[in-house]
Motif scaffolding. Sequence first.
Motif, PDB file in Angstrom:
ATOM      1  N   PHE A  15      12.895   2.966 148.692  1.00  0.00           N
ATOM      2  CA  PHE A  15      12.834   2.529 147.451  1.00  0.00           C
ATOM      3  C   PHE A  15      12.007   1.442 147.125  1.00  0.00           C
ATOM      4  CE2 PHE A  15      16.962   4.953 147.629  1.00  0.00           C
ATOM      5  CZ  PHE A  15      16.791   5.956 146.641  1.00  0.00           C
ATOM      6  N   GLU A  16      11.287   1.255 145.801  1.00  0.00           N
ATOM      7  CA  GLU A  16      10.479   0.288 145.718  1.00  0.00           C
ATOM      8  C   GLU A  16      10.569  -0.085 144.135  1.00  0.00           C
ATOM      9  OE1 GLU A  16       5.633  -0.868 145.770  1.00  0.00           O
ATOM     10  OE2 GLU A  16       6.254   1.066 146.473  1.00  0.00           O
ATOM     11  N   ALA A  17      10.488  -1.431 144.102  1.00  0.00           N
ATOM     12  CA  ALA A  17      10.882  -1.826 142.528  1.00  0.00           C
ATOM     13  C   ALA A  17       9.479  -1.726 141.527  1.00  0.00           C
ATOM     14  CB  ALA A  17      11.321  -3.000 142.615  1.00  0.00           C
ATOM     15  N   THR A  18       9.687  -1.176 140.568  1.00  0.00           N
ATOM     16  CA  THR A  18       8.495  -1.298 139.604  1.00  0.00           C
ATOM     17  C   THR A  18       8.215  -2.304 138.964  1.00  0.00           C
ATOM     18  OG1 THR A  18       9.675  -0.714 137.755  1.00  0.00           O
ATOM     19  CG2 THR A  18       9.143   1.331 139.071  1.00  0.00           C
ATOM     20  N   ARG A  19       6.902  -2.632 138.506  1.00  0.00           N
ATOM     21  CA  ARG A  19       6.681  -3.793 137.514  1.00  0.00           C
ATOM     22  C   ARG A  19       7.869  -4.436 136.807  1.00  0.00           C
ATOM     23  NH1 ARG A  19       0.869  -5.157 134.804  1.00  0.00           N
ATOM     24  NH2 ARG A  19       0.470  -5.895 136.670  1.00  0.00           N
ATOM     25  N   LEU A  20       8.198  -3.363 136.009  1.00  0.00           N
ATOM     26  CA  LEU A  20       9.436  -3.658 134.897  1.00  0.00           C
ATOM     27  C   LEU A  20      10.643  -3.978 135.906  1.00  0.00           C
ATOM     28  CD1 LEU A  20      10.797  -3.472 132.347  1.00  0.00           C
ATOM     29  CD2 LEU A  20      11.128  -1.194 132.423  1.00  0.00           C
ATOM     30  N   GLY A  21      11.052  -3.276 136.902  1.00  0.00           N
ATOM     31  CA  GLY A  21      12.106  -3.953 137.683  1.00  0.00           C
ATOM     32  C   GLY A  21      12.031  -5.178 138.357  1.00  0.00           C
ATOM     33  N   LYS A  22      10.632  -5.765 138.757  1.00  0.00           N
ATOM     34  CA  LYS A  22      10.519  -6.892 139.250  1.00  0.00           C
ATOM     35  C   LYS A  22      10.798  -8.043 138.097  1.00  0.00           C
ATOM     36  CE  LYS A  22       7.479  -5.396 143.033  1.00  0.00           C
ATOM     37  NZ  LYS A  22       6.079  -5.462 143.457  1.00  0.00           N
ATOM     38  N   ALA A  23      10.346  -7.789 136.974  1.00  0.00           N
ATOM     39  CA  ALA A  23      10.056  -8.337 135.678  1.00  0.00           C
ATOM     40  C   ALA A  23      11.703  -8.676 135.580  1.00  0.00           C
ATOM     41  CB  ALA A  23       9.445  -7.848 134.751  1.00  0.00           C
ATOM     42  N   VAL A  24      12.732  -7.633 135.371  1.00  0.00           N
ATOM     43  CA  VAL A  24      13.924  -7.958 134.938  1.00  0.00           C
ATOM     44  C   VAL A  24      14.688  -8.994 136.122  1.00  0.00           C
ATOM     45  CG1 VAL A  24      15.997  -6.531 134.956  1.00  0.00           C
ATOM     46  CG2 VAL A  24      13.993  -5.634 134.049  1.00  0.00           C
ATOM     47  N   VAL A  25      14.245  -8.744 137.534  1.00  0.00           N
ATOM     48  CA  VAL A  25      15.037  -9.473 138.281  1.00  0.00           C
ATOM     49  C   VAL A  25      14.458 -11.053 138.245  1.00  0.00           C
ATOM     50  CG1 VAL A  25      15.035  -9.902 140.930  1.00  0.00           C
ATOM     51  CG2 VAL A  25      15.372  -7.604 140.038  1.00  0.00           C
ATOM     52  N   ALA A  26      13.151 -11.141 137.993  1.00  0.00           N
ATOM     53  CA  ALA A  26      12.603 -12.430 137.474  1.00  0.00           C
ATOM     54  C   ALA A  26      13.048 -13.232 136.705  1.00  0.00           C
ATOM     55  CB  ALA A  26      10.878 -12.397 137.795  1.00  0.00           C
ATOM     56  N   ALA A  27      13.597 -12.227 135.439  1.00  0.00           N
ATOM     57  CA  ALA A  27      14.228 -12.930 134.199  1.00  0.00           C
ATOM     58  C   ALA A  27      15.604 -13.171 134.585  1.00  0.00           C
ATOM     59  CB  ALA A  27      13.715 -12.161 133.179  1.00  0.00           C
ATOM     60  N   SER A  28      16.166 -12.932 135.363  1.00  0.00           N
ATOM     61  CA  SER A  28      17.602 -12.893 135.841  1.00  0.00           C
ATOM     62  C   SER A  28      18.545 -12.171 134.577  1.00  0.00           C
ATOM     63  CB  SER A  28      18.098 -14.145 135.883  1.00  0.00           C
ATOM     64  OG  SER A  28      17.542 -14.840 136.689  1.00  0.00           O
ATOM     65  N   LEU A  29      17.802 -10.924 134.544  1.00  0.00           N
ATOM     66  CA  LEU A  29      18.550 -10.078 133.514  1.00  0.00           C
ATOM     67  C   LEU A  29      19.098  -8.817 134.193  1.00  0.00           C
ATOM     68  CD1 LEU A  29      15.655  -9.772 131.181  1.00  0.00           C
ATOM     69  CD2 LEU A  29      17.782 -10.997 130.689  1.00  0.00           C
ATOM     70  N   ASP A  30      20.299  -8.411 133.471  1.00  0.00           N
ATOM     71  CA  ASP A  30      20.862  -6.928 133.862  1.00  0.00           C
ATOM     72  C   ASP A  30      19.946  -6.052 133.549  1.00  0.00           C
ATOM     73  OD1 ASP A  30      23.357  -7.810 135.119  1.00  0.00           O
ATOM     74  OD2 ASP A  30      24.186  -7.922 133.209  1.00  0.00           O
ATOM     75  N   PRO A  31      19.941  -4.863 134.213  1.00  0.00           N
ATOM     76  CA  PRO A  31      19.258  -3.898 133.962  1.00  0.00           C
ATOM     77  C   PRO A  31      19.308  -3.304 132.469  1.00  0.00           C
ATOM     78  CG  PRO A  31      20.203  -3.207 135.836  1.00  0.00           C
ATOM     79  CD  PRO A  31      20.646  -4.586 135.446  1.00  0.00           C
TER      80      PRO A  31
END
Length: 327
Positions: free
Chosen positions: A127-143
């Motif tokens: 699996f690979e994180a999309t740009r949106l997935g990386k942005a969610v992690v960088a912003a410390s958000l739940d999915p």
Amino acid sequence: MGRDLVSPSMLRQMRGRAGRKGKDEVGETYLCCRENDLEDVLDLMQADLPVLSSCLISEKRRIRRALLEVIAIRLATSRESLEEYIWKTMLAYSAEAASIREHVETSLSELQSAGFVVAADESAGGFEATRLGKAVVAASLDPEDGTFVHAELRSALQALVMDGEMHVLYHFTPIQDLGGVVINWRVFWSEMEGLDESGLRTMRLLGLKPSAVSSLVSGGNLKESTPEEKTTALRYRRFYLALQLRDLCDEVPIYRVAQKYHSPRGAVQTLAQTCQGFAAGMIKFCEHMGWGAMAAVLDHFSDRLTAGARSDLLALAKITFVKSRTA
């Protein structure tokens, strides 16, 4: 703490701070209370500690967040490494193996459906994180919160009210636990009537209607039957908090904001403490999404939160050791 007694585990944690490890052999603690609390305090002191369990088991959404994070930072990307990661967490000791595997598979499927991760190598099951997935992690958000934030900011890209501060303050308002926010609709109506044109335009862009607020003041209910209605309800609650954040930035004391909006003082204090970190997360989110112009605009306005002062006092508040009250 607040209106409630601390929990047995918190009391144990606080007592554990007595004495200095490596220097003292014994530590003593004294628990002081009012006479009418004595019986409850004695029960608290004698209460059994709760059984430890993994925080990942309490909600499936936390498993999704954990999986998204390890995929985004490339700590684990294949099915084998993800399984190894899960079996090294406390979750492996808190639930049945079959249940854990089911939750993991469901969570991975949901992360793919939401556009947070994609299958990078189908033969190896990676699996690979999309740009949106990386942005969610960088912003410390739940999915789930990330989906809401993404829709809100993407809408703001098309129309952002920049001749006032309400729209930006709205996007700086934390969204965690919005479902628990109780709106006093009379206060909402009163504050709405005092908004300038830019504030009213912000409401229109968010889909918040004065006619709906008027109906709710008269005793109507906020509808939350469909996904669209739930999203609109979240926006009303977030805007209500944004009004409180506006007052905090205008140097209104926390206790007065709590009284004005009929909100618990602790909730207003939490809002004041968390808004800066959340705003930084929104800026990071925009940067990772490639929305540089939006990130720059939000970063420009974030000085208000940092200073906790009106815009005309920002220059003074930036001086070392000069806080908003001094300015």
